[in-house]
Scaffold this active site. Structure first.
Site, PDB file in Angstrom:
ATOM      1  N   GLY A   1      41.741  42.373  38.443  1.00  0.00           N
ATOM      2  CA  GLY A   1      42.733  41.755  39.317  1.00  0.00           C
ATOM      3  C   GLY A   1      42.347  40.313  39.480  1.00  0.00           C
ATOM      4  N   GLU A   2      42.158  39.883  40.685  1.00  0.00           N
ATOM      5  CA  GLU A   2      41.793  38.493  40.944  1.00  0.00           C
ATOM      6  C   GLU A   2      40.675  38.473  41.991  1.00  0.00           C
ATOM      7  OE1 GLU A   2      42.424  35.560  39.446  1.00  0.00           O
ATOM      8  OE2 GLU A   2      40.923  35.037  40.946  1.00  0.00           O
ATOM      9  N   SER A   3      39.489  38.112  41.527  1.00  0.00           N
ATOM     10  CA  SER A   3      38.313  38.214  42.407  1.00  0.00           C
ATOM     11  C   SER A   3      38.410  37.291  43.619  1.00  0.00           C
ATOM     12  CB  SER A   3      37.052  37.894  41.607  1.00  0.00           C
ATOM     13  OG  SER A   3      37.132  36.600  41.029  1.00  0.00           O
TER      14      SER A   3
ATOM     15  N   ILE B   1      41.496  40.289  29.612  1.00  0.00           N
ATOM     16  CA  ILE B   1      42.577  39.547  30.265  1.00  0.00           C
ATOM     17  C   ILE B   1      41.965  38.524  31.222  1.00  0.00           C
ATOM     18  CG2 ILE B   1      44.664  39.725  31.679  1.00  0.00           C
ATOM     19  CD1 ILE B   1      44.666  42.788  30.836  1.00  0.00           C
ATOM     20  N   ARG B   2      42.000  37.261  30.840  1.00  0.00           N
ATOM     21  CA  ARG B   2      41.344  36.194  31.618  1.00  0.00           C
ATOM     22  C   ARG B   2      39.959  36.663  32.086  1.00  0.00           C
ATOM     23  NH1 ARG B   2      44.179  32.499  35.447  1.00  0.00           N
ATOM     24  NH2 ARG B   2      42.692  31.246  34.356  1.00  0.00           N
TER      25      ARG B   2
ATOM     26  N   HIS C   1      38.933  45.907  30.098  1.00  0.00           N
ATOM     27  CA  HIS C   1      39.692  46.882  30.896  1.00  0.00           C
ATOM     28  C   HIS C   1      39.717  48.256  30.228  1.00  0.00           C
ATOM     29  CE1 HIS C   1      41.557  44.134  33.875  1.00  0.00           C
ATOM     30  NE2 HIS C   1      41.302  43.241  32.934  1.00  0.00           N
TER      31      HIS C   1
ATOM     32  N   CYS D   1      36.208  43.669  34.932  1.00  0.00           N
ATOM     33  CA  CYS D   1      36.788  42.326  34.957  1.00  0.00           C
ATOM     34  C   CYS D   1      36.583  41.656  36.322  1.00  0.00           C
ATOM     35  CB  CYS D   1      38.254  42.387  34.521  1.00  0.00           C
ATOM     36  SG  CYS D   1      38.824  40.801  33.877  1.00  0.00           S
TER      37      CYS D   1
ATOM     38  N   GLU E   1      40.464  50.967  31.475  1.00  0.00           N
ATOM     39  CA  GLU E   1      41.504  51.825  32.077  1.00  0.00           C
ATOM     40  C   GLU E   1      42.833  51.700  31.342  1.00  0.00           C
ATOM     41  OE1 GLU E   1      40.340  49.091  33.172  1.00  0.00           O
ATOM     42  OE2 GLU E   1      41.880  47.861  34.116  1.00  0.00           O
TER      43      GLU E   1
ATOM     44  N   ARG F   1      33.508  33.043  35.299  1.00  0.00           N
ATOM     45  CA  ARG F   1      34.927  33.429  35.419  1.00  0.00           C
ATOM     46  C   ARG F   1      35.742  32.779  34.304  1.00  0.00           C
ATOM     47  NH1 ARG F   1      37.699  31.415  39.829  1.00  0.00           N
ATOM     48  NH2 ARG F   1      39.355  32.912  39.497  1.00  0.00           N
TER      49      ARG F   1
HETATM   50  N1  GLN Z   1      40.229  35.921  36.097  1.00  0.00           N
HETATM   51  C1  GLN Z   1      40.165  36.954  37.097  1.00  0.00           C
HETATM   52  C2  GLN Z   1      39.179  36.604  38.204  1.00  0.00           C
HETATM   53  O1  GLN Z   1      38.559  35.612  38.170  1.00  0.00           O
HETATM   54  C3  GLN Z   1      39.778  38.277  36.486  1.00  0.00           C
HETATM   55  C4  GLN Z   1      40.866  38.761  35.563  1.00  0.00           C
HETATM   56  C5  GLN Z   1      40.999  40.261  35.488  1.00  0.00           C
HETATM   57  O2  GLN Z   1      40.452  41.005  36.292  1.00  0.00           O
HETATM   58  N2  GLN Z   1      41.778  40.710  34.538  1.00  0.00           N
HETATM   59  O3  GLN Z   1      39.027  37.343  39.128  1.00  0.00           O
END
Ligand code: GLN
Length: 199
Positions: free
Chosen positions: A49-51, A138-139, A179, A81, A181, A110
């Site tokens: 997700g987004e930390s 993914i990123r 990921h 991630c 999952e 990151r």
């Molecule tokens: N770029 C996101 C972060 O810094 C992580 C991306 C992801 O969980 N797919 O949290």
């Protein structure tokens, strides 16, 4: 432990996918948004997700300190991630004031793979598995540095990022940059469910 209860941190991130795989593997599952829910867990997944959002919400919902305590107290925890970032003791390229739960003696960077290759996938050799896993990134972060007690489970096999560490384990904690999952391969979740069952 016959059928452990595994929670998925559910304030932000791809919660449903993890719940789905864990259930299919026979674990009891719980979406964790409150400390009372965390108390019922034998193990926990911190999803992608987004930390930067995750730590703010964990603070806002009074889940941050209980999480730190459980993780430090030995609860098996698997971060994917953004979840890997949450478990790392140190971050590079975090936002100002970004906090992590910590526990894993690693430094993560990151969004490490850069803009051009924001998202990609490819086969990875995962320690102990006969056939490679499909790494979906993914990123994603990578692990820049590991402490002495950290086992490296997977690295990028080729290309510009060859050799970069993307999966680690330290006792009851494990993390992947990618990921697992996503898709139908449940081996990494099975590895984690076994870890929870054995602890
Ligand atoms: N770029 C996101 C972060 O810094 C992580 C991306 C992801 O969980 N797919 O949290």
């Amino acid at each position: 432990m016959a059928s452990p209860t595994i929670g998925v941190f559910a304030l932000q991130g791809d919660v449903r996918e993890h719940l789905h795989v864990l259930r299919a593997l026979g674990a009891r599952t719980l979406a964790v948004r409150r400390p009372e829910e965390l108390e019922q867990c034998d193990g926990l997944v911190l999803p992608g997700g987004e930390s930067t959002t995750m730590y703010k919400l964990a603070r806002a919902f009074d889940l941050f300190d209980p999480l730190v305590e459980r993780i430090a107290g030995g609860m098996p925890t698997f971060g994917t991630c953004a979840g890997m970032i949450m478990l790392a003791d140190r971050i590079e390229d975090g936002i100002a004031g970004q906090e992590t739960l910590g526990g894993l003696d690693i430094t993560v960077r990151r969004n490490a793979f850069g803009r051009q290759v924001d998202s990609f996938e490819g086969p990875l050799q995962f320690d102990g598995f006969d056939a490679p896993v499909r790494g979906v990134f993914i990123r994603a972060p990578w692990v820049e540095e590991v402490g002495d007690d950290v086992e490296v489970l997977a690295t990028i096999p080729s290309g510009q990022a060859a050799g970069r560490i993307v999966a680690v384990r330290q006792q009851h904690l494990m993390a992947t940059s990618f990921h697992p999952e996503v898709g139908t391969d449940d081996r990494i979740h099975r590895y984690f469910v076994d870890l929870v069952s054995q602890s």
